[in-house]
Structure formats: structure tokens, C-alpha cells
Design an enzyme around this catalytic site. Structure first.
Site, PDB file in Angstrom:
ATOM      1  N   ARG A  87     -40.124  -4.293 -11.991  1.00 47.28           N
ATOM      2  CA  ARG A  87     -39.323  -3.633 -11.065  1.00 47.28           C
ATOM      3  C   ARG A  87     -38.095  -4.322 -10.400  1.00 47.28           C
ATOM      4  O   ARG A  87     -36.956  -3.921 -10.276  1.00 47.28           O
ATOM      5  CB  ARG A  87     -40.084  -3.002  -9.922  1.00 47.28           C
ATOM      6  CG  ARG A  87     -41.178  -2.085 -10.443  1.00 47.28           C
ATOM      7  CD  ARG A  87     -41.923  -1.241  -9.285  1.00 47.28           C
ATOM      8  NE  ARG A  87     -40.814  -0.063  -8.834  1.00 47.28           N
ATOM      9  CZ  ARG A  87     -40.296  -0.334  -7.705  1.00 47.28           C
ATOM     10  NH1 ARG A  87     -40.334  -1.399  -6.979  1.00 47.28           N
ATOM     11  NH2 ARG A  87     -39.303   0.725  -7.262  1.00 47.28           N
TER      12      ARG A  87
ATOM     13  N   GLU B 165     -46.196  16.685  -7.355  1.00 46.13           N
ATOM     14  CA  GLU B 165     -46.836  15.633  -8.219  1.00 46.13           C
ATOM     15  C   GLU B 165     -46.437  14.415  -7.791  1.00 46.13           C
ATOM     16  O   GLU B 165     -45.438  13.657  -8.195  1.00 46.13           O
ATOM     17  CB  GLU B 165     -45.934  15.871  -9.495  1.00 46.13           C
ATOM     18  CG  GLU B 165     -45.815  17.304  -9.959  1.00 46.13           C
ATOM     19  CD  GLU B 165     -44.306  17.530 -10.470  1.00 46.13           C
ATOM     20  OE1 GLU B 165     -43.565  16.861 -10.563  1.00 46.13           O
ATOM     21  OE2 GLU B 165     -44.202  18.777 -10.402  1.00 46.13           O
TER      22      GLU B 165
ATOM     23  N   TYR C  82     -34.703  -2.906 -11.420  1.00 44.68           N
ATOM     24  CA  TYR C  82     -34.136  -2.119 -10.217  1.00 44.68           C
ATOM     25  C   TYR C  82     -33.518  -2.719  -9.013  1.00 44.68           C
ATOM     26  O   TYR C  82     -33.284  -2.250  -8.079  1.00 44.68           O
ATOM     27  CB  TYR C  82     -35.101  -1.011  -9.641  1.00 44.68           C
ATOM     28  CG  TYR C  82     -35.787   0.088 -10.716  1.00 44.68           C
ATOM     29  CD1 TYR C  82     -35.363   0.872 -11.478  1.00 44.68           C
ATOM     30  CD2 TYR C  82     -37.241  -0.385 -10.985  1.00 44.68           C
ATOM     31  CE1 TYR C  82     -36.083   1.637 -12.323  1.00 44.68           C
ATOM     32  CE2 TYR C  82     -38.028   0.515 -11.659  1.00 44.68           C
ATOM     33  CZ  TYR C  82     -37.489   1.422 -12.438  1.00 44.68           C
ATOM     34  OH  TYR C  82     -38.053   2.107 -13.501  1.00 44.68           O
TER      35      TYR C  82
ATOM     36  N   CYS D 182     -38.071 -16.215 -20.628  1.00 49.18           N
ATOM     37  CA  CYS D 182     -36.556 -16.818 -20.946  1.00 49.18           C
ATOM     38  C   CYS D 182     -35.638 -15.799 -20.699  1.00 49.18           C
ATOM     39  O   CYS D 182     -34.944 -15.245 -21.533  1.00 49.18           O
ATOM     40  CB  CYS D 182     -36.612 -17.274 -22.371  1.00 49.18           C
ATOM     41  SG  CYS D 182     -38.070 -18.293 -22.716  1.00 49.18           S
TER      42      CYS D 182
HETATM   43  N1  LLP Z   1     -42.632  14.208 -11.170  1.00 49.66           N
HETATM   44  C1  LLP Z   1     -41.494  13.981 -11.935  1.00 49.66           C
HETATM   45  C2  LLP Z   1     -41.034  14.926 -12.807  1.00 49.66           C
HETATM   46  C3  LLP Z   1     -41.095  12.807 -11.984  1.00 49.66           C
HETATM   47  O1  LLP Z   1     -39.991  12.323 -12.809  1.00 49.66           O
HETATM   48  C4  LLP Z   1     -41.744  11.673 -11.243  1.00 49.66           C
HETATM   49  C5  LLP Z   1     -41.150  10.487 -11.523  1.00 49.66           C
HETATM   50  C6  LLP Z   1     -42.974  12.121 -10.729  1.00 49.66           C
HETATM   51  C7  LLP Z   1     -43.251  13.209 -10.340  1.00 49.66           C
HETATM   52  C8  LLP Z   1     -43.352  11.092  -9.747  1.00 49.66           C
HETATM   53  O2  LLP Z   1     -42.466  10.616  -8.794  1.00 49.66           O
HETATM   54  P1  LLP Z   1     -42.862   9.631  -7.619  1.00 49.66           P
HETATM   55  O3  LLP Z   1     -43.852  10.436  -6.681  1.00 49.66           O
HETATM   56  O4  LLP Z   1     -43.773   8.428  -8.094  1.00 49.66           O
HETATM   57  O5  LLP Z   1     -41.851   9.155  -6.816  1.00 49.66           O
HETATM   58  N2  LLP Z   1     -40.278   3.311 -12.702  1.00 49.66           N
HETATM   59  C9  LLP Z   1     -39.777   3.859 -11.469  1.00 49.66           C
HETATM   60  C10 LLP Z   1     -39.801   5.273 -10.960  1.00 49.66           C
HETATM   61  C11 LLP Z   1     -39.623   6.193 -11.997  1.00 49.66           C
HETATM   62  C12 LLP Z   1     -39.996   7.604 -11.725  1.00 49.66           C
HETATM   63  C13 LLP Z   1     -39.763   8.700 -12.669  1.00 49.66           C
HETATM   64  N3  LLP Z   1     -40.292   9.762 -12.245  1.00 49.66           N
HETATM   65  C14 LLP Z   1     -40.088   2.900 -10.272  1.00 49.66           C
HETATM   66  O6  LLP Z   1     -40.654   1.808 -10.652  1.00 49.66           O
HETATM   67  O7  LLP Z   1     -39.520   2.989  -9.335  1.00 49.66           O
END
Ligand code: LLP
Length: 432
Positions: A326, A287, A330, A356
Site C-alpha cells: 500500500r 459490501e 498509493y 530492489c
Molecule cells: N464493493 C466494490 C464493488 C468494490 O469495488 C470495493 C473495493 C468494495 C466493495 C470494498 O471496499 P472497502 O469497503 O474495502 O472500501 N487495494 C486498495 C483498495 C481497493 C478497493 C477496490 N474496491 C487499498 O489498499 O486501499
């Protein structure tokens, strides 16, 4: 390899000048490259080719309908975390039968909707959720396919807010409890145990935590697969991207970096994990979100003012933390480049938005080429968790999104009109 590069001194997205797009559509503006999305999907698909596999794009990273249609056309499934996301899959022309439904808080209505759409699997995060899915399925006289998300309690060495696979996180069911949970779930009549899922975090840049988690979970998968005739295993953990090119080695695409350096790439992932995964004889489901879309999008912004205080040089732009949260959330790094490259000295600058909040910044004390009011900048690697996390804070409208393919471009989402922001509101009757 992404498709944002300079041609002469002008930044291009594929065959289109970004300056032209900014002039035509205004700023703040998200711009996406279709070829980059396609290329990244195909790189992962090729790395997994020796396995029976399904890529379910984690649409939480970018749910623009054109991005999703691009992926659906390539055969991608989708990882959804709400009924809203599943409805978006349908709107984008995706196939619910290739969808997995993740998340810790699935409501009864969401479970019912997903069951009626015939999704591939519910990735369950707690025992009460499993019981609830069984109840809803019984009421609808259906069999619900489920997998349990195992929390392997492995440190992913990523940002604390995007680590998901330790016991300090709310996700999944503890490794030690999994066998008992499957035994109890197997007794529930309206469930089919279809797989096992694992996820240790996002923006992983090293192979080792992944290897460790897979190694830990593999014997369990084998045991459960034999006992319950499971169909798939999902060894999740999001492949990271390079946000800061100074950290990447070499001028070639960073995923071509030798796996020997321990950097997580589709190739190093395949090299280290494929033999172990092949030994399972199961379908492998992944995923990815960020890997596919992260470097496929930029946020274009215009300089409103440049202001020097006693200590600092502030470049104040028309995008803000409501457009891309972001850095504020973060402390994350996004490369900032001018749409028209200039030579000359750099100045240590803070690029900030107009909201603000002191947290409303895109970078601090970063050496940037001198800019003035009216110049435009691009924040790179904004294709994942960019627009999707945008808000209307300070009653600022959501940015427009442009989709590019070769020399073609089109509005994939129109800029929000300001009255749309309060369209669902009203002044309550007793105040009239
Ligand atoms: N599958 C599950 C169960 C997840 O919790 C996540 C991300 C993904 C797949 C996808 O992960 P990716 O391939 O995108 O790393 N907003 C944060 C990232 C939060 C990710 C949460 N879960 C950011 O801007 O870095």
C-alpha cells in the site's frame, strides 16, 4: 475500536503479547484480532438494524479463512470478484446463497460455477456481461439473478486509484443508460432482475459524496423497483478507517466522532442515509471490506540494519513491499510502532524493505523512536489489502498469519516455504 494496545511498554493484541508471537513464529508476521473483526461487523450490523439488510463482506480486503469463518459465523454474506473467491467462501464455511458476484471481467466458467452454487446475485458491469449471463443460464436451464451496477458519476474524494464511481472509471454502467439496460435485460428469459447496485469508491471518510450519490440514484431505484419488482438496493462506497491517528479527533474510537464533523462512520451513515433508504422498502445490501478488517490486523517486522546516509536515517526491516504494497502503490500511511516502547528522542527515519526498488518504503522522514538491529516494529491498520496483495517478488516467501482471540492464538496460515514459491514451475524439456 481495535484491540492492539500497549500493556505497560509492550504491544498486545487482545490478551497476547505481540513480542511473544514474533519470537514464536518469526517475522514478517501478520497478526489479526478476532474481537476487532467481530466488533466492527457488529457495529455496522447495529447501525443498519432498522432496515432489512445483508452485509456481504468484501473478501478482496482479507480472505484468510479464519477471518472469513468469523464473519460467516456472525451471519455475514460475501462480496466475491472471482470463482477463486467463491471457492474460498465455501472452504471457509460461508453460504454461497449470501454471496454477490462483482467485477467487470466475469468469464463464462466463473458465471457457470456461481450459478451452480446458487449465489444471491450477479452485480453486472456491462451489457455484454448481462447477455453472457443469460446465455450461460439458458444452457444450464437456470434463472440467473442479476443487479446492474450503476455508475453515478460522483466524485468520492478519495485516492484516485480507489475511486470507482466516475465516468473515468471502468466500473458499472452510466447512470443515463440504466433504464434502457433494465428494459432490455427484462426481455431476456433466463434472468431475474433482483436489484440495483452502486459503488463510488473505497476509503471514504466524508458522508457528503455518499449522500450526493444516494440522492441522485434514489429516484431511479424507486422507478426500477416498482417496474421490475426489485428486491434490493446496494448503496456502495467503502467506509474509511483512520490510518493516521493524528488526523483523528479525540482519544475515543474514531467512529464515535460526532457525525456533525462530517466524518463517515456507521452512526453518521445511519443518521444521514437511513431515512432515505427506509423510504424504499427494499432490502439494503452493503459490501464493506476495509471497515471490518482494516484495523483488525498488523504486520510485524524486525529491524535488520540501521543505516545513515548523508541525508537520511534508513531503518531497514525484514518486511517489504511484497508483504504490504500500500505505501508503494498509493503512498498510503501506516502507523509504525515498536513492539516494546522506549522513551527518548525521535529520529526522522525512512523505514524501508530489502527489495530492489526505491518505491519499497513504509514511511519517509517520519519521527520514530530510535531503534537498532533486532528491535521489532508493527505496521498498524494492515488488516485490509495487506496480505491479500502480497507477492513473491524477489522470491520472498509469503508471511505467516496469526489469529488471536483473547489469550488464544494460532497459525491461521503457515509461512510459505521457499521451494513452494517455484513448486508449479519446471525447466522446459529442451533445456535439460
Ligand atoms: N464493493 C466494490 C464493488 C468494490 O469495488 C470495493 C473495493 C468494495 C466493495 C470494498 O471496499 P472497502 O469497503 O474495502 O472500501 N487495494 C486498495 C483498495 C481497493 C478497493 C477496490 N474496491 C487499498 O489498499 O486501499
Amino acid at each position: 475500536m481495535h484491540q492492539f494496545r500497549y500493556v505497560g511498554n509492550k504491544l498486545f493484541c487482545e490478551g497476547v503479547s505481540v513480542e511473544t508471537l514474533a519470537e514464536k513464529f518469526g517475522t514478517p508476521l501478520y497478526v489479526y484480532s478476532q474481537q476487532t473483526v467481530t466488533d466492527h461487523f457488529q457495529k455496522l450490523d447495529a447501525a443498519l438494524a432498522p432496515l432489512d439488510h445483508l452485509i456481504c463482506f468484501a473478501m478482496k480486503a482479507n480472505s484468510n479463512l479464519s477471518v472469513m469463518r468469523t464473519l460467516a459465523n456472525l451471519g455475514s454474506g460475501f462480496d466475491v470478484v472471482s470463482a477463486g473467491e467463491l471457492q474460498r467462501v465455501i472452504a471457509a464455511g460461508g453460504d454461497p446463497k449470501k454471496c454477490v458476484f462483482a467485477g467487470v471481467a466475469k468469464s463464462e466458467a466463473e458465471i457457470e460455477f456461481a450459478l451452480r452454487q446458487g449465489i444471491y446475485c450477479f452485480n453486472c458491469e456491462s451489457e455484454p456481461e448481462i447477455v453472457r449471463i443469460n446465455q450461460v443460464a439458458a444452457r444450464l436451464k437456470k434463472i440467473a439473478p442479476i443487479a446492474v451496477r450503476v455508475n453515478p458519476n460522483v466524485e468520492a474524494h478519495t485516492h484516485a486509484k480507489i475511486t470507482t464511481g466516475t465516468y473515468a472509471n471502468k466500473f458499472g454502467i452510466a447512470f443515463e443508460h440504466i433504464e434502457g439496460v433494465y428494459a432490455r435485460a427484462n426481455k431476456l428469459k433466463n434472468l431475474k432482475l433482483r436489484g440495483l447496485q452502486m459503488h463510488i469508491g473505497s476509503q471514504l471518510t466524508q458522508v457528503s459524496p455518499y449522500e450526493l450519490a444516494v440522492k441522485k440514484v434514489l429516484p431511479l431505484v424507486k422507478k426500477l423497483a416498482a417496474k421490475y419488482a426489485l428486491e434490493f438496493f446496494s448503496p456502495g462506497g467503502g467506509l474509511g478507517i483512520i490510518y493516521n491517528p493524528a488526523l483523528a479527533s479525540g482519544a475515543a474510537g474514531w467512529w464515535q466522532t460526532p457525525a456533525a464533523k462530517g466524518i463517515l462512520t456507521p452512526a453518521s451513515y445511519a443518521e444521514k442515509l437511513l431515512p432515505q433508504l427506509q423510504s424504499l422498502g427494499l432490502k439494503i445490501l452493503i459490501e464493506p471490506g476495509r471497515f471490518i478488517v482494516g484495523n483488525a490486523g498488523i504486520l510485524v517486522t524486525r529491524v535488520e540494519y540501521v543505516k545513515r546516509t548523508g541525508k537520511k536515517n534508513f531503518v531497514i526491516v525484514d518486511a517489504a513491499m511484497n508483504d504490504l504494497i500500500r505505501p508503494a502503490f498509493y503512498d498510503s500511511y501506516h502507523e509504525i510502532v515498536p513492539l516494546v516502547k522506549k522513551s527518548g528522542a525521535t529520529v526522522a527515519s525512512d523505514v524501508v524493505g530489502g527489495i530492489c526498488e526505491s518505491g519499497d518504503f513504509f514511511c519517509k522522514d517520519r519521527p520514530l523512536a530510535k531503534v537498532g538491529a533486532g528491535d521489532r516494529l508493527a505496521l498498524l491498520s494492515a488488516g485490509a489489502y495487506g496480505f491479500v496483495m502480497a507477492s513473491n517478488y524477489n522470491t520472498r516467501p509469503l508471511a505467516a498469519e496469526i489469529f488471536v482471540n483473547g489469550k488464544k492464538f494460532a497459525v491461521a496460515r503457515a509461512r510459505q516455504a521457499i521451494p513452494e514459491i517455484w513448486a508449479g514451475e519446471k525447466v522446459v524439456s529442451w533445456l535439460k
